[in-house]
Design a protein around this motif. Structure first.
Motif, PDB file in Angstrom:
ATOM      1  N   CYS A   2      -4.119  -0.708   0.394  1.00  8.51           N
ATOM      2  CA  CYS A   2      -4.775  -1.801   1.098  1.00  8.51           C
ATOM      3  C   CYS A   2      -6.258  -1.444   1.223  1.00  8.51           C
ATOM      4  O   CYS A   2      -6.644  -0.278   1.056  1.00  8.51           O
ATOM      5  CB  CYS A   2      -4.132  -2.038   2.456  1.00  8.51           C
ATOM      6  SG  CYS A   2      -4.384  -0.709   3.632  1.00  8.51           S
ATOM      7  N   CYS A  13      -7.000   1.386   3.929  1.00  4.37           N
ATOM      8  CA  CYS A  13      -6.743   2.773   3.514  1.00  4.37           C
ATOM      9  C   CYS A  13      -7.746   3.214   2.455  1.00  4.37           C
ATOM     10  O   CYS A  13      -8.275   4.314   2.521  1.00  4.37           O
ATOM     11  CB  CYS A  13      -5.334   2.911   2.958  1.00  4.37           C
ATOM     12  SG  CYS A  13      -4.059   2.860   4.217  1.00  4.37           S
ATOM     13  N   CYS A  31       0.849  -1.192   0.000  1.00  6.81           N
ATOM     14  CA  CYS A  31       0.000   0.000   0.000  1.00  6.81           C
ATOM     15  C   CYS A  31       0.889   1.248   0.000  1.00  6.81           C
ATOM     16  O   CYS A  31       1.819   1.351   0.795  1.00  6.81           O
ATOM     17  CB  CYS A  31      -0.876  -0.043   1.249  1.00  6.81           C
ATOM     18  SG  CYS A  31      -1.837   1.446   1.507  1.00  6.81           S
ATOM     19  N   TYR A  60       0.204   4.111   0.976  1.00  5.81           N
ATOM     20  CA  TYR A  60      -0.032   4.937   2.153  1.00  5.81           C
ATOM     21  C   TYR A  60       0.607   4.363   3.420  1.00  5.81           C
ATOM     22  O   TYR A  60       1.266   5.071   4.164  1.00  5.81           O
ATOM     23  CB  TYR A  60      -1.533   5.116   2.398  1.00  5.81           C
ATOM     24  CG  TYR A  60      -2.283   5.742   1.243  1.00  5.81           C
ATOM     25  CD1 TYR A  60      -2.043   7.059   0.877  1.00  5.81           C
ATOM     26  CD2 TYR A  60      -3.229   5.006   0.527  1.00  5.81           C
ATOM     27  CE1 TYR A  60      -2.734   7.635  -0.181  1.00  5.81           C
ATOM     28  CE2 TYR A  60      -3.920   5.580  -0.531  1.00  5.81           C
ATOM     29  CZ  TYR A  60      -3.670   6.893  -0.880  1.00  5.81           C
ATOM     30  OH  TYR A  60      -4.348   7.458  -1.928  1.00  5.81           O
ATOM     31  N   CYS A  61       0.388   3.070   3.668  1.00  2.00           N
ATOM     32  CA  CYS A  61       0.812   2.504   4.952  1.00  2.00           C
ATOM     33  C   CYS A  61       1.840   1.388   4.816  1.00  2.00           C
ATOM     34  O   CYS A  61       2.431   0.975   5.807  1.00  2.00           O
ATOM     35  CB  CYS A  61      -0.399   2.007   5.732  1.00  2.00           C
ATOM     36  SG  CYS A  61      -1.142   0.531   5.033  1.00  2.00           S
TER      37      CYS A  61
HETATM   38 ZN   LIG Z   1      -2.823   1.012   3.569  1.00  2.00          ZN
END
Ligand SMILES: [Zn+2]
Length: 132
Positions: free
Chosen positions: A64, A67, A33, A35-36
């Motif tokens: 994911c 998110c 992901c 973002y994370c």
């Molecule tokens: Zn994520």
């Protein structure tokens, strides 16, 4: 004759092309992901489709489900800044991705998360590119 056939085949199989495209997006980040850093299970439209966002590589990032669902229709960078896992290097990577500079985006992601898997995949793509 052959060229005509190829064009015809592409038009006939948009689903196949779409699948290949989705795969290539996940491969850029080593299936994590943006973002994370967790395994990416979906493609997130940075500018939501409801706001006219297109399904282009620049507007679509691997994310994911958590998110993707949490972000919903919010502005991605604004939403990301509020997250516990916020990392300025990832924010820069997202910005680079949106600008179409995938090479820079991937380098920033590697920096944010020195994960061997990401690196290997990227280098593999590089060599494939050179061979082509
Ligand atoms: Zn994520």
């Amino acid at each position: 004759m052959h060229i005509h056939d190829a064009v015809f085949l592409e038009d006939l199989c948009p689903k196949f092309r779409f699948r290949q495209w989705r795969k290539s997006i996940h491969r850029f980040t080593g299936k994590s992901c943006i973002y994370c850093g967790k395994p990416s299970e979906s493609i997130d439209h940075v500018l939501p489709r409801s706001q006219g966002g297109l399904s282009t590589t620049e507007n679509c990032v691997p994310a994911c489900l958590s998110c993707n669902g949490d972000k919903s229709d919010e502005n991605a960078l604004y939403w990301y800044r509020k997250q516990k896992f916020y990392d300025p290097r990832r924010a820069m990577a997202i910005r680079a991705w949106l600008e179409g500079d995938l090479r820079l985006a991937i380098r920033l992601l590697q920096w944010a998360n020195p994960n061997a898997k990401v690196k290997q995949n990227y280098e593999k793509d590089e060599s494939e590119y050179k061979a082509a």
